[in-house]
Design an enzyme around this catalytic site. Structure first.
Site, short mmCIF file in Angstrom:
data_model
loop_
_atom_site.label_atom_id
_atom_site.label_comp_id
_atom_site.label_asym_id
_atom_site.label_seq_id
_atom_site.Cartn_x
_atom_site.Cartn_y
_atom_site.Cartn_z
N LYS A 1 -1.15 -5.48 -9.78
CA LYS A 1 -0.04 -4.93 -10.55
C LYS A 1 1.07 -5.93 -10.87
O LYS A 1 2.24 -5.55 -10.95
CB LYS A 1 0.53 -3.69 -9.84
CG LYS A 1 -0.43 -2.49 -9.93
CD LYS A 1 0.25 -1.22 -9.50
CE LYS A 1 -0.47 0.01 -9.99
NZ LYS A 1 0.15 1.25 -9.61
N ASP B 1 -1.93 2.36 -0.92
CA ASP B 1 -1.82 2.40 -2.38
C ASP B 1 -1.70 1.02 -3.00
O ASP B 1 -1.06 0.86 -4.04
CB ASP B 1 -0.63 3.28 -2.83
CG ASP B 1 -0.63 4.62 -2.14
OD1 ASP B 1 -1.71 5.23 -2.09
OD2 ASP B 1 0.43 5.04 -1.64
N GLN C 1 -5.28 3.66 3.49
CA GLN C 1 -3.88 3.42 3.86
C GLN C 1 -3.61 1.91 3.96
O GLN C 1 -4.24 1.16 3.25
CB GLN C 1 -3.50 4.16 5.16
CG GLN C 1 -3.47 5.68 5.01
CD GLN C 1 -4.82 6.32 5.22
OE1 GLN C 1 -5.51 6.02 6.16
NE2 GLN C 1 -5.18 7.23 4.34
N LYS D 1 -6.70 -1.03 -3.42
CA LYS D 1 -7.92 -1.48 -2.73
C LYS D 1 -9.16 -1.09 -3.51
O LYS D 1 -10.17 -1.77 -3.48
CB LYS D 1 -7.97 -0.89 -1.31
CG LYS D 1 -6.84 -1.39 -0.42
CD LYS D 1 -6.86 -0.75 0.94
CE LYS D 1 -6.47 0.70 0.97
NZ LYS D 1 -5.07 0.99 0.62
N ARG E 1 6.03 8.01 -5.32
CA ARG E 1 6.15 7.02 -4.25
C ARG E 1 7.52 6.38 -4.28
O ARG E 1 8.10 6.20 -5.36
CB ARG E 1 5.08 5.94 -4.41
CG ARG E 1 3.69 6.52 -4.33
CD ARG E 1 2.62 5.48 -4.63
NE ARG E 1 1.32 6.12 -4.62
CZ ARG E 1 0.32 5.85 -5.43
NH1 ARG E 1 0.46 4.92 -6.36
NH2 ARG E 1 -0.81 6.50 -5.35
N GLY F 1 -7.01 8.38 -1.31
CA GLY F 1 -7.51 8.85 -2.61
C GLY F 1 -7.68 7.69 -3.56
O GLY F 1 -6.93 6.73 -3.51
N HIS F 2 -8.70 7.77 -4.38
CA HIS F 2 -8.79 6.81 -5.47
C HIS F 2 -9.26 7.53 -6.71
O HIS F 2 -9.93 8.54 -6.65
CB HIS F 2 -9.68 5.61 -5.12
CG HIS F 2 -10.94 5.96 -4.43
ND1 HIS F 2 -11.15 5.69 -3.11
CD2 HIS F 2 -12.04 6.58 -4.87
CE1 HIS F 2 -12.35 6.13 -2.77
NE2 HIS F 2 -12.90 6.66 -3.81
N ARG G 1 -10.51 14.50 23.59
CA ARG G 1 -11.95 14.78 23.81
C ARG G 1 -12.28 16.26 23.73
O ARG G 1 -13.11 16.78 24.44
CB ARG G 1 -12.43 14.16 25.12
CG ARG G 1 -12.52 12.64 24.99
CD ARG G 1 -12.14 11.91 26.22
NE ARG G 1 -10.77 12.20 26.60
CZ ARG G 1 -10.26 11.90 27.77
NH1 ARG G 1 -11.01 11.32 28.67
NH2 ARG G 1 -9.00 12.19 28.05
P1 IMP Z 1 -0.98 11.40 7.40
O1 IMP Z 1 -1.94 10.27 7.31
O2 IMP Z 1 -1.26 12.51 6.43
O3 IMP Z 1 -0.79 11.90 8.81
O4 IMP Z 1 0.47 10.84 6.96
C1 IMP Z 1 1.18 9.87 7.73
C2 IMP Z 1 1.93 8.90 6.83
O5 IMP Z 1 1.01 8.10 6.13
C3 IMP Z 1 2.79 9.58 5.76
O6 IMP Z 1 3.93 8.78 5.53
C4 IMP Z 1 1.89 9.56 4.53
O7 IMP Z 1 2.62 9.60 3.32
C5 IMP Z 1 1.23 8.21 4.72
N1 IMP Z 1 -0.09 8.13 4.08
C6 IMP Z 1 -1.24 8.72 4.48
N2 IMP Z 1 -2.24 8.39 3.67
C7 IMP Z 1 -1.74 7.56 2.76
C8 IMP Z 1 -2.33 6.84 1.67
O8 IMP Z 1 -3.53 6.89 1.39
N3 IMP Z 1 -1.46 6.06 0.95
C9 IMP Z 1 -0.14 5.96 1.25
N4 IMP Z 1 0.44 6.61 2.26
C10 IMP Z 1 -0.37 7.40 3.02
#
Ligand code: IMP
Length: 454
Positions: A331, A13, A224, A16, A305, A40-41, A142
């Site tokens: 930001k 977040d 991420q 990017k 968040r 997500g964006h 696999r």
């Molecule tokens: P997962 O990727 O859904 O398995 O989540 C694993 C961890 O990564 C959790 O703490 C989620 O909140 C965090 N997470 C997954 N995707 C994002 C993202 O796009 N932004 C911020 N945190 C993320």
């Protein structure tokens, strides 16, 4: 053959999407290389706003080929929904390609993700419940289904017959109350996905390599962030892929020596979604104020968040493991109006001063931040376009971040629009096009992208 990687230096977040957007006019290809619809964006199309989780934002620029690389786990239902949503708004999606080798997220992965989080209760990871971890687990075991299998019903049936009984057994073991998954029903759904996605399924690595050979500029877009990386984050509170720049090679199909630039993206403060240690987390009104001004709510889950002061300890680690050649700082405007801005420069752990990011989450959980205090700036800075437009106190804070990072901050973002940026070294990442909502944008109909916000 330039290849630029855009990577998050924090917990995701970081914005990017805006960095991608600024660069978009210079590139011919945008490649997602890991993660799935947990990312997500926000996309702004004229006056319409909607959220994409899988399709690279480059889809909105007609000159860009958007690719979903083999390192991504793809929920075809999400992908189809996004493609259809874009088509309904007049966007040409015919250029979108998804790797034959990318693994498929099936409904039992989503069920397994939910069930294992439910069983862990408050000790859970706080996943996005999108089935990301179980899909990557099947890939490593696999027994995963790949996008190419959607085009081959016989292979698909064999794959499902092998894995579905195990998934059902695991769900029963986890106490999942749902009905067991049936191979026939899954097969029918998945064959339907294959029919719909057939024109988009391709060997994306060959496409990327041909593009590089032809001198095209390829942008590899991380999802991420570094601190959620399976190897370099605070395990187990991480995602199941490799958001770091190295992941762009394995997941995007480029070799390490083909990467010419790594742009690290970070916010002027930190946020984190989900569980896990967070030394600089703010629990009071200052954190709430930053969350409100910064709209710190997840695009995928809607969760608020967690918010904290900037932490330079993981920053050094992130710059190193990504070999970031430049930084985009997002930001900065959100910090306007604070009396003081705190910056964590080191931790105290068990009585010792620590400047290196500990590999152990348990150690991070014991860390007490050591702060440097910077005087705040009351001015709004949305209109700043050159370094001299920034208040001296804001400039001092940015320079301190740059010194701690040990790599140049190239661009400072002071608002969501594309033009709301300050190029610190006079070398803008991109130039010219106005962002969504601006006067010029309203005058010129057509798509534009907004900032990343999960
Ligand atoms: P997962 O990727 O859904 O398995 O989540 C694993 C961890 O990564 C959790 O703490 C989620 O909140 C965090 N997470 C997954 N995707 C994002 C993202 O796009 N932004 C911020 N945190 C993320």
């Amino acid at each position: 053959m330039p290849a630029t990687v855009i990577v998050g230096l924090q917990w995701g977040d970081e914005g990017k999407g805006k960095a991608t957007d600024v660069l978009a006019e210079h590139v011919g290809y945008v490649v997602r290389y890991q993660g799935g619809d947990n990312a997500g964006h926000t996309i702004v199309l004229g006056r319409e706003v909607f959220k994409l989780h899988l399709v690279p934002s480059g889809v909105l620029s007609p000159h860009i080929v958007p690719l979903i690389g083999p390192g991504v786990v793809v929920n075809p239902a999400t992908l189809i929904r996004e493609l259809d949503g874009l088509v309904a708004r007049g966007v040409d999606v015919s250029r979108v390609r998804v790797a034959r080798a990318a693994h498929v997220i099936l409904p039992y992965h989503v069920a397994l993700d939910r069930a294992s989080e439910a069983r862990l209760g408050h000790e859970g990871i706080g996943t996005t419940h999108r089935g990301i971890g179980p899909a990557y687990a099947d890939r490593a075991l696999r027994v995963g289904i790949r996008m190419e299998d959607l085009l081959d019903p016989a292979a698909l049936r064999r794959g499902l017959e092998r894995v579905v009984p195990d998934a059902n057994a695991q769900l029963a073991h986890l106490g999942d109350p749902g009905e067991p998954f049936l191979v026939e029903a899954l097969l029918e759904t998945a064959v339907g996905w294959g029919e719909r996605l057939r024109p988009h399924i391709a060997d994306t690595t060959a496409i990327v390599q041909d593009a590089l050979r032809a001198g095209e500029h390829v942008l590899l877009e991380g999802a991420q962030g570094t601190l959620l990386d399976l190897d370099h984050g605070s395990y187990p509170f991480v995602t199941s892929s490799s958001p770091v720049a190295g992941g762009a090679c394995t997941g995007g199909g480029v070799g390490p020596l083909q990467v010419t630039e790594v742009i690290g993206v970070m916010k002027a403060y930190t946020t984190r979604v989900g569980s896990g240690p967070y030394p600089t987390e703010l629990h009071g009104p200052i954190g709430e104020g930053i969350a409100a001004r910064g709209h710190e709510f997840g695009t995928t889950t809607g969760r608020r968040r967690r918010v904290g002061w900037f932490d330079a300890v993981p920053l050094r680690h992130a710059v190193d493991v990504n070999s970031a050649s430049g930084i985009v700082l997002n930001k900065l405007d959100i910090l306007s109006g604070l009396d003081d801005v705190l910056l964590c420069v080191a931790y105290e752990i068990d009585g010792a001063r620590v400047e290196r990011w500990p590999a152990s989450a348990a150690e991070v959980a014991r860390a007490r931040p050591i702060y440097e205090r910077f005087p705040g700036w009351p001015e709004e800075i949305h209109e700043a376009r050159t370094p001299d437009d920034l208040p001296p106190n804001a400039r001092a804070y940015v320079r301190a971040l740059e010194a701690l990072a040990g790599t140049p901050i190239r661009l400072v973002s002071v608002g969501p629009e594309r033009m709301q940026t300050v190029a610190l070294d006079g070398r803008p990442l991109g130039a010219g096009r106005p962002g969504p909502g601006s006067a010029a944008d309203r005058a010129a109909p057509g798509p534009a992208t907004g900032p990343a916000a999960r």
